[in-house]
Design a protein around this motif. Structure first.
Motif, PDB file in Angstrom:
ATOM      1  N   ILE A  78       0.813  -1.154   0.006  1.00 54.21           N
ATOM      2  CA  ILE A  78      -0.169  -0.086   0.054  1.00 54.21           C
ATOM      3  C   ILE A  78       0.905   1.205   0.068  1.00 54.21           C
ATOM      4  O   ILE A  78       0.785   1.908  -0.894  1.00 54.21           O
ATOM      5  CB  ILE A  78      -0.931   0.047   1.253  1.00 54.21           C
ATOM      6  CG1 ILE A  78      -1.974  -1.243   0.992  1.00 54.21           C
ATOM      7  CG2 ILE A  78      -1.747   1.264   1.323  1.00 54.21           C
ATOM      8  CD1 ILE A  78      -2.923  -1.323   2.216  1.00 54.21           C
ATOM      9  N   ALA A  79       2.109   1.343   0.964  1.00 52.31           N
ATOM     10  CA  ALA A  79       2.509   2.560   0.944  1.00 52.31           C
ATOM     11  C   ALA A  79       3.348   3.008  -0.173  1.00 52.31           C
ATOM     12  O   ALA A  79       3.530   3.890  -0.769  1.00 52.31           O
ATOM     13  CB  ALA A  79       3.572   2.438   2.329  1.00 52.31           C
ATOM     14  N   ALA A  80       3.948   1.610  -0.604  1.00 52.57           N
ATOM     15  CA  ALA A  80       4.796   1.768  -2.042  1.00 52.57           C
ATOM     16  C   ALA A  80       3.776   2.287  -3.217  1.00 52.57           C
ATOM     17  O   ALA A  80       4.329   2.785  -4.076  1.00 52.57           O
ATOM     18  CB  ALA A  80       5.369   0.439  -2.421  1.00 52.57           C
ATOM     19  N   PHE A  81       2.713   1.693  -3.174  1.00 49.12           N
ATOM     20  CA  PHE A  81       1.717   2.120  -4.228  1.00 49.12           C
ATOM     21  C   PHE A  81       1.180   3.557  -4.087  1.00 49.12           C
ATOM     22  O   PHE A  81       1.432   4.201  -5.182  1.00 49.12           O
ATOM     23  CB  PHE A  81       0.430   1.284  -4.074  1.00 49.12           C
ATOM     24  CG  PHE A  81      -0.809   1.510  -5.129  1.00 49.12           C
ATOM     25  CD1 PHE A  81      -0.365   1.334  -6.519  1.00 49.12           C
ATOM     26  CD2 PHE A  81      -1.819   2.239  -5.023  1.00 49.12           C
ATOM     27  CE1 PHE A  81      -1.377   1.500  -7.695  1.00 49.12           C
ATOM     28  CE2 PHE A  81      -2.758   2.461  -5.955  1.00 49.12           C
ATOM     29  CZ  PHE A  81      -2.344   2.070  -7.449  1.00 49.12           C
ATOM     30  N   LEU A  82       1.218   4.221  -2.989  1.00 49.43           N
ATOM     31  CA  LEU A  82       0.913   5.495  -2.590  1.00 49.43           C
ATOM     32  C   LEU A  82       2.151   6.363  -3.506  1.00 49.43           C
ATOM     33  O   LEU A  82       1.959   7.527  -3.969  1.00 49.43           O
ATOM     34  CB  LEU A  82       0.853   5.993  -1.182  1.00 49.43           C
ATOM     35  CG  LEU A  82      -0.363   5.195  -0.829  1.00 49.43           C
ATOM     36  CD1 LEU A  82      -0.449   5.474   0.930  1.00 49.43           C
ATOM     37  CD2 LEU A  82      -1.661   6.101  -1.345  1.00 49.43           C
ATOM     38  N   ARG A  83       3.426   5.967  -3.272  1.00 46.97           N
ATOM     39  CA  ARG A  83       4.653   6.693  -3.624  1.00 46.97           C
ATOM     40  C   ARG A  83       4.792   6.444  -5.153  1.00 46.97           C
ATOM     41  O   ARG A  83       5.253   7.283  -5.680  1.00 46.97           O
ATOM     42  CB  ARG A  83       6.059   5.936  -3.109  1.00 46.97           C
ATOM     43  CG  ARG A  83       6.056   6.347  -1.370  1.00 46.97           C
ATOM     44  CD  ARG A  83       7.313   6.024  -1.178  1.00 46.97           C
ATOM     45  NE  ARG A  83       7.498   4.603  -0.899  1.00 46.97           N
ATOM     46  CZ  ARG A  83       7.250   3.700  -0.187  1.00 46.97           C
ATOM     47  NH1 ARG A  83       6.902   4.071   1.098  1.00 46.97           N
ATOM     48  NH2 ARG A  83       7.705   2.624  -0.078  1.00 46.97           N
ATOM     49  N   TRP A  84       4.321   5.226  -5.703  1.00 45.37           N
ATOM     50  CA  TRP A  84       4.292   4.949  -7.098  1.00 45.37           C
ATOM     51  C   TRP A  84       3.493   5.945  -7.946  1.00 45.37           C
ATOM     52  O   TRP A  84       3.494   6.217  -9.123  1.00 45.37           O
ATOM     53  CB  TRP A  84       4.060   3.484  -7.358  1.00 45.37           C
ATOM     54  CG  TRP A  84       4.198   2.972  -8.768  1.00 45.37           C
ATOM     55  CD1 TRP A  84       5.437   3.311  -9.467  1.00 45.37           C
ATOM     56  CD2 TRP A  84       3.311   2.460  -9.461  1.00 45.37           C
ATOM     57  NE1 TRP A  84       5.226   2.744 -10.677  1.00 45.37           N
ATOM     58  CE2 TRP A  84       3.925   2.238 -10.965  1.00 45.37           C
ATOM     59  CE3 TRP A  84       2.043   1.805  -9.542  1.00 45.37           C
ATOM     60  CZ2 TRP A  84       3.426   1.296 -12.009  1.00 45.37           C
ATOM     61  CZ3 TRP A  84       1.338   1.318 -10.455  1.00 45.37           C
ATOM     62  CH2 TRP A  84       2.167   1.117 -11.684  1.00 45.37           C
ATOM     63  N   CYS A  85       2.132   6.486  -7.154  1.00 47.67           N
ATOM     64  CA  CYS A  85       1.264   7.388  -7.839  1.00 47.67           C
ATOM     65  C   CYS A  85       1.038   8.680  -7.276  1.00 47.67           C
ATOM     66  O   CYS A  85      -0.122   8.953  -6.664  1.00 47.67           O
ATOM     67  CB  CYS A  85      -0.145   6.441  -7.765  1.00 47.67           C
ATOM     68  SG  CYS A  85       0.146   4.827  -8.290  1.00 47.67           S
TER      69      CYS A  85
END
Length: 363
Positions: free
Chosen positions: A341-348
């Protein structure tokens, strides 16, 4: 019989994934050859599994679920494993097969598989998988150094790159030989792979119950040797899109449900399917996918791929035969929130994701 595929790990996942693929390919003449399975843990309680894996009659894998709207419930016999060994009691046999027979190494050694045990050394039988692999690679190098392909199946992003870097680091510390290091760089191919199949339960003494969906994506490298040809195996030039879809749709969805399950203190043995039978929970998850996850993929030009993968994912979550317990998914919850989740937020960056941001913040 020569076994060109050497597999480290006896997990039910490997039984219903790699072992099954090779078995089906062998029946069509599309595999390098059979498999030697190696138990690395030394757990004496798994002795019956070791014997059953190499039974000449094979072991069962039950495929149960929905496939293109049809109910699938069939039992297959996996006959690709012709030898099963333990590093604890049969190290010399493992070493001989590694040096003389192996062309492809497969591994699935669990979440801590790449951890090097404190004080581990190359004398005797090393404790950890990386040190075992290093010792075997050094033996192969000293006995002619035939090329080798390593296909790690651990659930780590860029698993081949990570294992290669670890082995090179260990080689400089424990095998100070420039020739060996050069051989590792030029003749041993560590490929990044992604595996995807929900294997819900083991069968005793060997075998497993698994969903129909199965995927093994292997990132191409010059000189790479494939273990077999199979409809579920895909050789690609870039693994990243496949990793993102699995990590930030299927895995993210699991973690969102686990977070809800933990905060609501729901029934201890509740499964994903049972949880999604609740209309409010299902609607919450679908809304999160539509309003937060799909726009994130659209930012990277992957909207249609994400929509298609989401449809498959929901069918897998609602598999009537699959008892995927939330208590199992909820293990290592904070670490999973970071990766999924946190990595997805950073990716987008720039995409509004209030629900995901709330989960990432621990709210």
């Amino acid at each position: 019989m020569k076994t060109p595929i050497l597999q480290f790990g006896t997990s039910r996942f490997l039984q219903a994934h790699v072992d099954l693929f090779v078995s089906e390919a062998l029946a069509k003449g599309d595999a390098l050859g059979p498999i030697t399975v190696v138990q690395t843990s030394g757990d004496p309680q798994r002795a019956r599994r070791i014997a059953a894996l190499a039974d000449r009659h094979g072991f069962p894998v039950c495929i149960r679920g929905l496939e293109e709207g049809r109910v699938i419930d069939r039992e297959l016999r996996v006959k690709s494993v012709t030898r099963a060994l333990s590093t604890a009691t049969q190290w010399d046999d493992v070493a001989r097969v590694f040096v003389e027979e192996a062309e492809v190494i497969v591994s699935n050694t669990g979440d801590s598989g790449y951890v090097v045990s404190p004080g581990d050394a190359l004398s005797g039988v090393p404790k950890s998988f990386p040190m075992k692999l290093l010792k075997l690679l050094a033996l192969r190098y000293r006995n002619g150094g035939k090329p080798l392909t390593v296909l790690p199946c651990e659930l780590l992003s860029r698993n081949g790159d990570k294992l290669k870097a670890l082995i090179h680091d260990l080689s400089r510390r424990f095998v100070p030989d420039e020739g060996f290091d050069a051989w590792l760089s030029t003749s041993v191919i560590f490929a990044n792979t992604l595996v995807d199949r929900i294997v819900s339960a083991p069968l005793e003494p060997a075998g497993a119950i698994a969903e129909p969906y199965a995927l093994w994506v292997i990132e191409n490298r010059t000189g790479l040797t494939m273990p077999c040809r199979h409809p579920s195996i895909h050789l690609v030039e870039d693994l990243t899109p496949h990793e993102k879809l699995k990590l930030h749709i299927l895995n993210l969805g699991h973690t969102v449900l686990a977070d809800h399950w933990l905060k609501e203190a729901r029934r201890i043995d509740e499964t994903v399917r049972e949880m999604l039978a609740s209309a409010p929970v299902r609607d919450m998850l679908l809304q999160l996918y539509r309003e937060e996850v799909i726009p994130g993929f659209a930012l990277h030009g992957m909207e249609q791929a994400a929509v298609s993968y989401l449809e498959q994912t929901m069918a897998r979550f609602e598999n009537p035969f699959l008892d995927h317990a939330l208590k199992d998914i909820a293990g290592n919850h904070r670490e999973k929130i970071e990766r999924r989740i946190a990595a997805f937020l950073r990716w987008c960056p720039g995409i509004v994701m209030p629900r995901l941001e709330q989960i990432a913040a621990g709210a």
